[in-house]
Scaffold this active site. Structure first.
Site, PDB file in Angstrom:
ATOM      1  NE  ARG A  87      -1.864   1.418   3.544  1.00 22.24           N
ATOM      2  CZ  ARG A  87      -1.039   2.700   4.015  1.00 22.24           C
ATOM      3  NH1 ARG A  87      -1.413   3.644   3.113  1.00 22.24           N
ATOM      4  NH2 ARG A  87      -0.368   3.042   4.965  1.00 22.24           N
ATOM      5  CB  VAL A  88       1.859   3.936  -2.204  1.00 23.55           C
ATOM      6  CG1 VAL A  88       3.302   2.886  -2.032  1.00 23.55           C
ATOM      7  CG2 VAL A  88       1.170   3.654  -3.213  1.00 23.55           C
ATOM      8  CB  SER A  89      -0.601   7.595   1.761  1.00 29.76           C
ATOM      9  OG  SER A  89      -0.271   6.679   2.700  1.00 29.76           O
ATOM     10  CB  THR A  90       0.149  10.016  -2.720  1.00 31.12           C
ATOM     11  OG1 THR A  90       1.690   9.755  -2.953  1.00 31.12           O
ATOM     12  CG2 THR A  90       0.061  10.669  -1.361  1.00 31.12           C
ATOM     13  CD  GLN A  96       3.443   7.831  -0.994  1.00 30.00           C
ATOM     14  OE1 GLN A  96       2.690   7.316  -0.790  1.00 30.00           O
ATOM     15  NE2 GLN A  96       4.509   8.281   0.085  1.00 30.00           N
TER      16      GLN A  96
END
Length: 166
Positions: free
Chosen positions: A21-24, A27
């Site tokens: 998982r990445v937040s943006t 990324q």
């Protein structure tokens, strides 16, 4: 040395799933995946699934993270033996959500490997660490319950009516 699971009398390599998982959207999960693939290769695990949520905050609940939700459903269905994530914050940011996730994995008989925190429930020391995390989670839940009870008692003492209006 190869990690194995025993299924119906036969010895098989452990089946691992990755959660990335990445937040943006800017990324990438590429570094997480590369490190976890190295770990899986080193341990002799077979990568059977990769669940990847891109551009979604870890503070979001399960309903807002479609791959996370799918991963937990597949864990319950027995599609893998170990869930690997790069770090605990990839699984979630809320203690309550993390405790729920750990509980679901444990109930499904799925081990957990967290690369950055060196948590690995496929080993005795990892299971001990997992047990301690569970104890602290249970303690936190009890503390929340006590705070709620104290708040309700204070409201009653001040004459406030609780419950549905009549």
């Amino acid at each position: 040395m190869r990690s194995v699971a025993i299924h119906f009398g036969t010895v098989m390599p452990k089946r691992v799933a990755f959660y990335l998982r990445v937040s943006t959207g800017e990324q990438t999960t590429a570094n997480q995946r590369l490190e976890l693939e190295t770990v899986a290769r080193h341990r002799g695990w077979d990568v059977v699934a990769v669940y990847e949520d891109q551009g979604i905050s870890g503070a979001k609940g399960r309903e807002k993270r479609p791959q996370f939700d799918r991963m937990l459903r597949d864990a319950v269905r027995g599609k893998f033996d170990v869930l690997a994530a790069w770090a605990v914050d990839r699984l979630g940011r809320s203690l309550q959500d993390l405790v729920g996730t750990l509980g679901e994995l444990r109930a499904a008989g799925v081990d957990l490997f967290l690369h950055q925190q060196a948590v690995d429930t496929t080993t005795p020391s990892g299971r001990a660490m997992f047990g301690m995390l569970s104890v602290f989670a249970e303690f936190e839940r009890a503390m929340i319950q006590e705070r709620v009870k104290a708040g309700l008692a204070r409201a009653r003492a001040s004459g406030r009516r609780l419950g549905r209006p009549k």
